[in-house]
Structures are given as structure tokens and as C-alpha cells.
Design an enzyme around this catalytic site. Structure first.
Site, short mmCIF file in Angstrom:
data_model
loop_
_atom_site.label_atom_id
_atom_site.label_comp_id
_atom_site.label_asym_id
_atom_site.label_seq_id
_atom_site.Cartn_x
_atom_site.Cartn_y
_atom_site.Cartn_z
N GLU A 28 -2.91 -7.10 -0.29
CA GLU A 28 -3.32 -7.86 0.87
C GLU A 28 -2.33 -7.49 1.97
O GLU A 28 -1.12 -7.64 1.76
CB GLU A 28 -3.15 -9.34 0.51
CG GLU A 28 -4.14 -10.26 1.12
CD GLU A 28 -3.88 -11.69 0.66
OE1 GLU A 28 -3.57 -11.90 -0.53
OE2 GLU A 28 -3.96 -12.57 1.52
N ARG A 256 3.15 -9.86 -14.85
CA ARG A 256 3.85 -9.44 -13.64
C ARG A 256 5.27 -9.02 -13.94
O ARG A 256 5.82 -9.38 -14.97
CB ARG A 256 3.97 -10.61 -12.66
CG ARG A 256 2.72 -11.23 -12.21
CD ARG A 256 3.02 -12.55 -11.50
NE ARG A 256 3.57 -12.32 -10.18
CZ ARG A 256 2.83 -12.19 -9.09
NH1 ARG A 256 1.51 -12.23 -9.17
NH2 ARG A 256 3.38 -12.01 -7.92
N LYS A 266 5.82 -13.09 -2.33
CA LYS A 266 5.64 -12.67 -0.93
C LYS A 266 5.84 -13.84 0.01
O LYS A 266 6.38 -13.68 1.10
CB LYS A 266 4.22 -12.11 -0.78
CG LYS A 266 4.13 -10.90 0.10
CD LYS A 266 2.71 -10.57 0.43
CE LYS A 266 2.13 -9.48 -0.44
NZ LYS A 266 0.68 -9.30 -0.21
P1 ATP Z 1 2.95 -12.31 -4.41
O1 ATP Z 1 2.46 -12.95 -5.64
O2 ATP Z 1 4.31 -11.73 -4.50
O3 ATP Z 1 2.82 -13.19 -3.21
P2 ATP Z 1 0.45 -11.07 -4.15
O4 ATP Z 1 -0.09 -11.04 -5.50
O5 ATP Z 1 -0.05 -12.13 -3.26
O6 ATP Z 1 2.02 -11.05 -4.18
P3 ATP Z 1 -1.07 -8.83 -3.32
O7 ATP Z 1 -0.93 -8.00 -2.10
O8 ATP Z 1 -2.26 -9.65 -3.48
O9 ATP Z 1 0.24 -9.71 -3.41
O10 ATP Z 1 -0.85 -7.92 -4.60
C1 ATP Z 1 -1.51 -6.69 -4.81
C2 ATP Z 1 -1.50 -6.38 -6.28
O11 ATP Z 1 -0.17 -6.34 -6.78
C3 ATP Z 1 -2.23 -7.43 -7.09
O12 ATP Z 1 -3.12 -6.76 -7.96
C4 ATP Z 1 -1.17 -8.15 -7.85
O13 ATP Z 1 -1.63 -8.55 -9.11
C5 ATP Z 1 -0.08 -7.10 -7.97
N1 ATP Z 1 1.23 -7.73 -8.04
C6 ATP Z 1 1.80 -8.58 -7.15
N2 ATP Z 1 3.00 -8.99 -7.57
C7 ATP Z 1 3.23 -8.39 -8.77
C8 ATP Z 1 4.30 -8.40 -9.73
N3 ATP Z 1 5.38 -9.15 -9.53
N4 ATP Z 1 4.16 -7.65 -10.84
C9 ATP Z 1 3.06 -6.91 -11.04
N5 ATP Z 1 2.03 -6.85 -10.20
C10 ATP Z 1 2.10 -7.57 -9.06
MG MG Z 2 -2.50 -11.99 -4.06
#
Ligand code: ATP
Ligand code: MG
Length: 534
Positions: A28, A256, A266
Site C-alpha cells: 500500500e 511476519r 508502518k
Molecule cells: P504494517 O503492518 O507494517 O503496517 P502493512 O501490512 O500495512 O504493513 P502493506 O503495504 O499492506 O503494509 O504490506 C505489503 C505486503 O507486505 C503485505 O502482503 C504484507 O503481508 C507484507 N508484510 C508487511 N509487513 C510484513 C512483515 N513484518 N513480515 C512479512 N511480511 C510483511
Molecule cells: Mg496492509
């Protein structure tokens, strides 16, 4: 690689050998990438390589309010820096807004979605709990035609925000809360970085994600464990719409990357940036990809760390020091050696003339074939304050008053006298060198055990060393004393070299020139793992 996902893919391929393996990384664009995202980038891209398939970079840009073109550009740059070429596979969920709209209309016409005029608060309140069913909306069984014409009006901007929304008609008593008539479209009068002001309704993540996967022929849609329940809705949308050809995408979840000592959410990182606890997303203290890059981490060390952590379904926490250890091992092998002094103490060598200068040849690495460099030596040098003591016990292998020590790459030197300032601190020492000891042992068999580092006082460069202490406190905030800047000296070869070369400043640590200021050298990591005292 081999893990539970490759097992699934192998099985799928054994049933359907012509299946093209296609994955995607769907960020995102509402922040910079952090090292947690790298786990997903690494997994999706490495699978594509291993199975001779493809990995799309898809911006999941369905919420224009929080998104920004700055984030899109940083994400592209960071992925390229990691060494993955996505330039020909870049997509935007917003490319499919028209298709999403048509699929939504199809659901309405099938009686599987309806326009609800309840407020978002009412919808939240009637959703029920884990133990209680939700309450059906009064709009749930309204005529299909009414919902259809309201949906068109929604698109045309005839309702204010929050006045109504589109909900899937599934099951208000489902044990999966995501299936309790989830909202799939809402009104937002927001300018979108890709579609401008064309739309005032935007699809929700769960609706857009599975359809984007379908449109792109994604075979395996991999996400983190918190989306486990959302898989029910993912499947519901594709199954209700009958979207199974040519490829029916499937979602699989993995755990994760979590650190027990570094924040990766984030939301929290955004707070650090917005409240100015750090200089920006790329601050070398941040666990973002660009922050780690500025700090001096390498793509190979980050990917190696992710690979060692492995892909599983179990949630676990690791220490940030594991990542540092991987980098340390890499730099131990690759980093150019050089001399630097952080706490300078002036030394005058009294058995050399006042204008004495010499050029020594020092090896760039003790074990690797990395060549030699010229290092200036003269009758005045700097050593580290901590390397000289008037008296010390036998454990102290460095220079003591009346004792001898080896100057790295140079001579054996003896301390004969010193000067103290008004505070009682030693401000200068007077030494002699044994001129027969360049690259040789002492001729009479005297044992000189200690080796210390030094920099010529007449030919050097003054720089600032920026040292990072433990960066985060337990609240996720940056500790006030996280950064320390001290002035010191490096040998001239360092500043004459290209930027972004990793150095091991002997006995000091690993350093790299700062991207924002060439006179600053950022401490990348210490020479050895240090155990924090708290
Ligand atoms: P955050 O949870 O840190 O706010 P997010 O999941 O909102 O991050 P996205 O931009 O939606 O951020 O993430 C893009 C992809 O990265 C998603 O498929 C998510 O599952 C993966 N992702 C995010 N954080 C992690 C993590 N700590 N370990 C593995 N994959 C991750
Ligand atoms: Mg997300």
C-alpha cells in the site's frame, strides 16, 4: 528454497504441469518499505525465479487519502536496490477500478450485494461479537433495482461521504466476522494519485485484492498470517463471481518478520516521521529499507538474513542483532581496512626529525587479496586516548608509560614522557620508535604484544564519526541519546576513495560515508556483538 509454500506449489505443478507460477508483492503506498516487507518481496520474487515464473509489483492503491506518489517512487527504488527488477511488471489496483465496479454491479444484480444507508457507526455496532451474531441491516432485503440505482448514484457523487456504502450479502451470523456482510465500496471525495478525480467511490481491500489477483493471473497469493480470516472473503468473491479461468488464484499465509527490539509497524514508523523523532523515512536509525541502506546495510546481508529466518506459519520474534551478525560476517570478509582515530591523543616521536615524513604500504585486508595503499607516517601521529595509560595491570596490552607497543602496519614505539593539561588529563605523549621494526620483529627478541591503530598528524582528514547506540526504546520511540557525534581523523586514502565503500576502521568498527554529508562517517556496526547492559 524449500518450505511449506514450495511444497504447495510442487503439488499444484504435479497436478497441472503447465501452470505458470505467478506471485505478487502488493504494498500500500502509504509509507516507505521496512525490513518486514522485504520478507514478502524476497519470498515472492525468489519463488518466481525458482519456478521460472513472474512476480508482479502491484500498488494496492485503494485508499487515496493516505497514499502519496513519494511512497510509490521510494518503493520502486527500494525494490530495485534490493536487486529485483520489477520495471516490466508494475501494476496498480487503480488500473482495475472500472473492472471492480463491473464486478460489484454483477454481485448486486445477483442479489449478493446491497446498498446500505446505515451510518458507519451503526454498521459497526450491529456487527456482533465473537460470541454474538450480528444484526441484519434494514436495507439487506431491498429490491435489487434499488441497490443498483443507488450504486450508480454513489458513483455519480449524489451522496455525501458516509451516507451509504455497498455491502456483500453473506451471513450476519458467520463465525468469521469478515463474512458478516462486509463493506466492499465506500464513498470518498478524495483526489487519487493515479486516477485523479475520476472516482468518488473506492473499493475495500478485501474486494479489490482477490479481483486484482484474478485479473493478473496470480497463481499463489502470499500474505502474512493476520489475513487468515480474510481468505474466506477472498474465496467468496471469486467463487460467487465464478472467476476460476484461466487461473483461480489461491491465498496462503506465512508468519511476519517481527523483532523483539525494533518496531516494524508502518503506523508506528509513520508516527516517528510525523512527530519528527527522526529526520525522515530514510533516517539511518529507521528499520526502513532506505534507512538501512543509509546506515550501511547491504542488499545481500538483508536477503541472507531473511533467507536464514525462513518461511513458516509460526509467529515468532527475533533480535535485530541476528541481522547485524549477518552483515558483520559479510563486512569482515569484504570491508577495506583503514586507520582512524576517534579520541585523538597527540604523539610526538622524538627520534625522528621535525620534518620527517614517510609513505608506508599497508595491506587493505589481512586475509583477502585486496591490495595495498599508501599511508603517511611522520614524527607526529594520533593514537586513541584509551590506548595509553600511565599505569595499568598486565591485561592492558596497549601502551603504558615506559612500555612498548606496535603501531599497526608501522614500527614498535616506546612511551618516554607525557604532558598533562590543567585538568590532569594527558594531552600529549613523547615517544621513540625502534627504526629496525618496520615489518619485522625486534632484533633482540623483545616481545611486544599489543598492536594499536594510529593516524598521521600531518597528513590525514578530519571527519565526524556518527555512532548509533541502541536506537529504539521499548515504546518504539527513538532514544534521545541514540546518536553521538565525535570528531576525529582518518587516513587520507579514505576520503579520496569513492563514496559508499565500507570500511573497517581497525579496532574501531565498520563505517560508511554518510549520504547527506561527506565529512560524516556513519557507524554501521561494531566489530563484535556487544551485549547491551540494560
Ligand atoms: P504494517 O503492518 O507494517 O503496517 P502493512 O501490512 O500495512 O504493513 P502493506 O503495504 O499492506 O503494509 O504490506 C505489503 C505486503 O507486505 C503485505 O502482503 C504484507 O503481508 C507484507 N508484510 C508487511 N509487513 C510484513 C512483515 N513484518 N513480515 C512479512 N511480511 C510483511
Ligand atoms: Mg496492509
Amino acid at each position: 528454497m524449500e518450505n511449506f509454500i514450495t511444497k504447495i506449489i510442487d503439488k499444484d505443478l504435479s497436478i497441472n504441469p503447465s501452470l505458470e507460477i505467478k506471485t505478487r508483492f502488493p504494498p500500500e503506498p502509504n509509507g516507505y518499505l521496512h525490513i518486514g516487507h522485504v520478507k514478502s518481496i524476497w519470498l515472492n520474487n525468489e519463488l518466481a525465479v525458482q519456478y521460472n515464473g513472474k512476480c508482479n509489483l502491484r500498488f494496492d492503491d485503494t485508499n487515496p487519502v493516505k497514499e502519496d506518489i513519494e511512497f510509490i517512487n521510494s518503493i520502486k527504488d527500494d525494490i530495485a536496490w534490493l536487486g529485483y527488477d520489477t520495471s516490466s511488471n508494475i501494476h496498480y489496483a487503480s488500473d482495475y477500478f472500472e473492472q471492480f465496479f463491473e464486478y460489484a454491479v454483477r454481485l448486486i444484480k445477483m442479489g449478493k450485494a446491497y446498498i446500505d444507508h446505515q451510518s458507519p457507526d451503526e454498521i459497526a455496532k450491529t456487527r456482533g461479537t465473537l460470541t454474538e451474531s450480528g444484526i441484519e441491516s434494514p436495507c439487506r432485503d431491498r429490491p435489487i433495482e434499488e441497490s443498483f440505482s443507488d450504486f450508480i448514484k454513489m458513483r455519480q457523487g449524489e451522496f455525501p461521504e458516509r451516507a451509504c456504502c455497498l455491502r456483500a450479502k453473506i451471513d450476519m451470523s458467520s463465525s468469521f466476522l469478515v463474512l458478516r456482510d462486509p463493506v466492499i465500496y465506500r464513498i470518498k471525495y478524495a483526489h487519487h494519485h493515479q486516477t485523479g478525480d475520476k472516482w468518488c467511490i473506492y473499493p475495500m481491500y478485501d474486494f479489490a485484492h482477490c479481483l486484482s489477483d484474478y485479473i493478473e493471473n496470480i497463481s499463489h497469493s502470499l500474505c502474512s498470517l493476520e489475513f487468515q480470516d480474510n481468505r474466506r472473503l477472498y474465496d467468496w468473491v471469486l467463487d460467487e463471481l465464478g472467476l476460476s479461468q484461466p487461473v483461480r488464484p489461491r491465498q496462503y499465509e506465512f508468519s511476519r518478520l517481527n523483532f523483539d527490539d525494533v518496531v516494524l509497524s508502518k503506523r508506528k514508523l509513520t508516527k516517528l516521521v510525523e512527530e519528527k523523532h527522526v529526520s525522515g523515512w530514510s533516517d539511518p536509525k529507521m528499520p526502513t529499507v532506505s534507512g538501512l541502506r543509509n546506515r550501511g546495510f547491504t542488499p545481500s546481508s538483508i536477503k541472507e538474513f531473511i533467507s536464514q529466518a525462513g518461511i513458516t506459519k509460526q509467529n515468532y520474534f527475533v533480535s535485530f542483532s541476528l541481522l547485524e551478525n549477518v552483515l558483520r560476517k559479510e563486512l569482515e570478509t569484504n570491508a577495506t581496512r583503514a586507520l582512524a582515530v576517534i579520541n585523538p591523543l597527540k604523539v610526538v616521536i622524538t627520534n625522528l626529525d621535525g620534518d620527517y615524513v614517510e609513505t608506508l604500504q599497508c595491506s587493505n585486508h589481512p586475509k583477502q587479496e585486496m591490495g595495498h595503499r599508501d599511508v603517511a607516517f611522520s614524527n607526529e601521529i594520533y593514537i586513541d586516548k584509551n590506548d595509553f595509560k600511565l599505569v595499568a595491570n598486565k591485561k592492558f596490552k596497549r601502551l603504558i608509560f615506559g612500555g612498548e607497543v606496535r603501531l599497526r602496519g608501522a614500527y614498535v614505539m616506546k612511551a618516554n614522557d607525557y604532558k598533562m593539561d590543567l585538568n590532569g588529563d594527558i594531552s600529549m605523549i613523547y615517544c621513540t620508535i625502534d627504526k629496525e621494526t618496520l615489518g619485522k620483529n625486534t632484533s633482540d627478541g623483545r616481545k611486544v604484544k599489543g598492536v594499536i591503530h594510529w593516524v598521521c598528524a600531518k597528513n590525514n582528514a578530519s571527519v565526524i564519526f556518527r555512532l548509533f547506540n541502541k536506537v529504539f526504546n521499548t515504546d518504539g520511540l527513538v532514544a534521545n541519546d541514540a546518536t553521538e557525534e565525535v570528531a576525529g581523523y582518518v587516513e587520507s586514502s579514505v576520503v579520496e576513495s569513492d563514496m559508499r565503500v565500507h570500511y573497517q576502521f581497525e579496532r574501531v568498527g565498520y563505517f560508511i560515508q554518510s549520504v547527506d554529508n561527506p565529512t560524516i562517517y556513519n557507524g554501521v556496526i561494531t566489530l563484535r556483538e556487544s551485549f547491551s547492559k540494560d
